[in-house]
Write an enzyme that holds these catalytic residues in place. Structure first.
Site, PDB file in Angstrom:
ATOM      1  N   LEU B 165       0.841  -1.200   0.000  1.00  0.00           N
ATOM      2  CA  LEU B 165       0.000   0.000   0.000  1.00  0.00           C
ATOM      3  C   LEU B 165       0.880   1.256   0.000  1.00  0.00           C
ATOM      4  O   LEU B 165       0.796   2.094   0.887  1.00  0.00           O
ATOM      5  CB  LEU B 165      -0.956  -0.003   1.203  1.00  0.00           C
ATOM      6  N   GLY B 166       1.758   1.346  -1.013  1.00  0.00           N
ATOM      7  CA  GLY B 166       2.518   2.580  -1.221  1.00  0.00           C
ATOM      8  C   GLY B 166       1.646   3.584  -1.950  1.00  0.00           C
ATOM      9  O   GLY B 166       0.413   3.500  -1.887  1.00  0.00           O
ATOM     10  N   SER B 167       2.269   4.511  -2.684  1.00  0.00           N
ATOM     11  CA  SER B 167       1.456   5.543  -3.333  1.00  0.00           C
ATOM     12  C   SER B 167       0.576   4.928  -4.430  1.00  0.00           C
ATOM     13  O   SER B 167      -0.562   5.355  -4.634  1.00  0.00           O
ATOM     14  CB  SER B 167       2.335   6.665  -3.888  1.00  0.00           C
ATOM     15  N   ILE B 168       1.074   3.894  -5.109  1.00  0.00           N
ATOM     16  CA  ILE B 168       0.261   3.251  -6.141  1.00  0.00           C
ATOM     17  C   ILE B 168      -0.883   2.463  -5.510  1.00  0.00           C
ATOM     18  O   ILE B 168      -2.044   2.629  -5.874  1.00  0.00           O
ATOM     19  CB  ILE B 168       1.138   2.326  -7.019  1.00  0.00           C
ATOM     20  N   SER B 187       1.383  -4.981   4.039  1.00  0.00           N
ATOM     21  CA  SER B 187       2.453  -4.005   4.009  1.00  0.00           C
ATOM     22  C   SER B 187       3.450  -4.415   5.088  1.00  0.00           C
ATOM     23  O   SER B 187       3.143  -5.296   5.898  1.00  0.00           O
ATOM     24  CB  SER B 187       1.856  -2.621   4.303  1.00  0.00           C
ATOM     25  N   GLY B 244       2.790  -4.629 -10.652  1.00  0.00           N
ATOM     26  CA  GLY B 244       4.056  -4.413  -9.942  1.00  0.00           C
ATOM     27  C   GLY B 244       5.219  -4.773 -10.854  1.00  0.00           C
ATOM     28  O   GLY B 244       5.520  -4.050 -11.814  1.00  0.00           O
ATOM     29  N   ARG B 245       5.847  -5.907 -10.543  1.00  0.00           N
ATOM     30  CA  ARG B 245       6.882  -6.448 -11.420  1.00  0.00           C
ATOM     31  C   ARG B 245       6.560  -7.913 -11.671  1.00  0.00           C
ATOM     32  O   ARG B 245       5.991  -8.571 -10.797  1.00  0.00           O
ATOM     33  CB  ARG B 245       8.262  -6.361 -10.761  1.00  0.00           C
ATOM     34  N   GLU B 274      10.230 -10.023 -19.719  1.00  0.00           N
ATOM     35  CA  GLU B 274       9.702  -9.124 -20.756  1.00  0.00           C
ATOM     36  C   GLU B 274      10.728  -8.881 -21.846  1.00  0.00           C
ATOM     37  O   GLU B 274      11.909  -8.772 -21.523  1.00  0.00           O
ATOM     38  CB  GLU B 274       9.315  -7.786 -20.117  1.00  0.00           C
ATOM     39  N   HIS B 292       3.501  -4.026 -20.365  1.00  0.00           N
ATOM     40  CA  HIS B 292       4.155  -3.154 -19.364  1.00  0.00           C
ATOM     41  C   HIS B 292       3.949  -1.678 -19.697  1.00  0.00           C
ATOM     42  O   HIS B 292       4.903  -0.938 -19.931  1.00  0.00           O
ATOM     43  CB  HIS B 292       5.659  -3.471 -19.282  1.00  0.00           C
TER      44      HIS B 292
END
Lengths: 328, 328
Positions: B165-168, B187, B244-245, B274, B292
């Protein structure tokens, strides 16, 4: 905004003999899935249109996909005093005629609105950020051979004009506010309860919008409400989302604009001649085309059945309908 | 969450002669598009890594797609005191090493977060309501020949577990609240400023979620944070969204679960290798695959350039950075 999903239309296996008098009779004017049948059978004696009892029934289940509620239908069932409509659209119902004959009408309230609004926002993000297009690109192996896909546009800060701020349009506006969009709306009159900008003329609204979302019902007044002039006012960078009815837009003109780049893109869940879509649209990269499915989810079907039953129970108990249609 | 879009990498046409001393020098460690070049050239003297001046420059523009900020890089440019990163992810930066050497780091703040959050919600609605799948169905002519497409699920009331739960993640939560979703989050520690439910264990969260949204950065701790156990806990009706990744998820295990129906569907904008995607995923109907692109829009590019310039100007003026990276 509503078409009943395809399912086996189960014929109603009602008896034509006089049923027990303490179970209310319900005229069924649309096909029923198994889920509908078992839920309604538990509460009512179902009467089919071919039954001699149908002329004396007071309440009926209807759907815009199958019924047109006009003087002819109301003459056929003169005892009707309550109609419950399973769809979101009500353009198949002649409300003046119903009122004159003392026929109350309910539909299924907010259930459909939320589903349609979710879908409208999904279509909008999809078109803006090119999700469906880029999925095709990836599946065709082009990410590896041709690199990244051309970028889509940012949603935040965009001016969204909503054509028709009923329960669906309002739910769309509420959702888009969370994305930082600037909302304006077209409606027959300003809504005193909302803070969005009211623009009484659709050409003016199109000229001042990046995105038009069509969420009005289909009436004589809204037939082809999005026409050539509106599309020109929206312009080359403009995007259209239609979750209303196909005939709210002049479809050949929209397709021409999309083909010639006179508007930027579109997300269309409804078409003028469903299930047929304009041939040229199939080749378009800047369009997302879906099969009139904005309204329906399995969760909603269960809710809709319960709301319809609750309305009939209220009617038979002499109480006000739970979700009456409020004429705008 | 960020990969710089493909563009012609313009080589920096800096002079190796001593430039005017009053224009700050800026080391450029990533390729630049024309828009970047002209904006930066207007403010700074750009220094390429091959220039003899590079060893004495105090500030550099970096990107995770091209640079790994480790002791080797910091040794190469010992005068660096300010790095501005053009991406959202910061997993390429060794913050301890930067701190030890007195190197400040900025990234581009909320610009990326909002774009990524919009995209995550778009992917989620797309998968839930089957927009991309049904567009394919319509384009293939199946609406006419086979009737309606199988229905998708309703978004309202669904339990969404947000991994990170960061800024994104916060921006995603804010948007999904408007759709009536119930939010919980994982988190490193509970966030006192939010009212969402904190669940410290990802298997517990998956078991109590209808949808998992992966929005964390990639670290040793979050590598394959979504593994076989988590997918099993999410279960047959579960949906995964990854912006995310790729390596946040055990990709072969995810694909196996999707193929075998052990989870219901996925929306994936990132992959482990990717631009290659798992071969089996191309045939899957229950997946949306995009290249992406969640972070980037043309509007964001202009914003990002301005934010980077503002950070460098603050640094050269001896003021605090505008959008410093706050270590979590």
């Amino acid at each position: 905004m509503y078409a009943f999903p395809s399912h086996k239309a189960v014929s109603i296996t009602t008896s034509d003999e006089t049923p027990p008098s303490d179970i209310p009779h319900l005229l069924v004017l649309r096909p029923l899935s198994d889920a509908w049948l078992s839920a309604l059978n538990a509460k009512f004696t179902l009467i089919s249109p071919s039954s001699p009892l149908s002329a004396s029934v007071h309440a009926a289940l209807i759907s815009g996909a199958y019924n047109r509620v006009d003087p002819a239908l109301l003459d056929q069932y003169p005892s009707l005093r309550c109609l419950v409509n399973t769809g979101a659209g009500v353009n198949h119902i002649n409300f003046e005629e119903c009122k004159r004959r003392g026929v109350q009408v309910a539909n299924v309230g907010e259930t459909h609105s939320r589903n349609v609004a979710d879908y409208a926002v999904g279509l909008l993000i999809d078109v803006m950020r090119r999700i469906t297009m880029s999925d095709r690109y990836v599946r065709n192996g082009l990410w590896v051979t041709q690199g990244n896909y051309p970028l889509g546009s940012k949603l935040g800060g965009k001016r969204v004009g909503i054509v028709g701020l009923g329960s669906i349009g309002s739910a769309i506006a509420k959702r888009l506010e969370a994305f930082g969009c600037k909302i304006s709306y077209l409606s027959t009159k300003p809504k005193p309860t909302v803070s969005y900008r009211y623009i009484p003329n659709i050409c003016d609204m199109a000229a001042e919008s990046d995105i038009l979302v069509v969420s009005c019902s289909l009436t004589k007044e809204t037939h082809h409400i999005v026409n050539k002039k509106v599309l020109q006012a929206l312009g080359k960078e403009g995007i259209i989302i239609n979750i209303g009815r196909g005939a709210n837009i002049d479809e050949p003109e929209l397709v021409r604009c999309l083909v010639q780049g006179e508007i930027k893109g579109a997300g269309l869940d409804v078409f003028e001649c469903e299930p047929n879509i304009p041939k040229e649209s199939i080749e378009l990269e800047n369009v997302v085309l879906t099969p009139h499915q904005s309204v329906f989810t399995p969760e909603a079907m269960a809710e809709v059945i319960q709301i319809c039953i609750a309305n009939f129970e209220a009617f038979f108990a002499g109480k006000p309908l739970i979700t009456p249609v409020v004429a705008d």
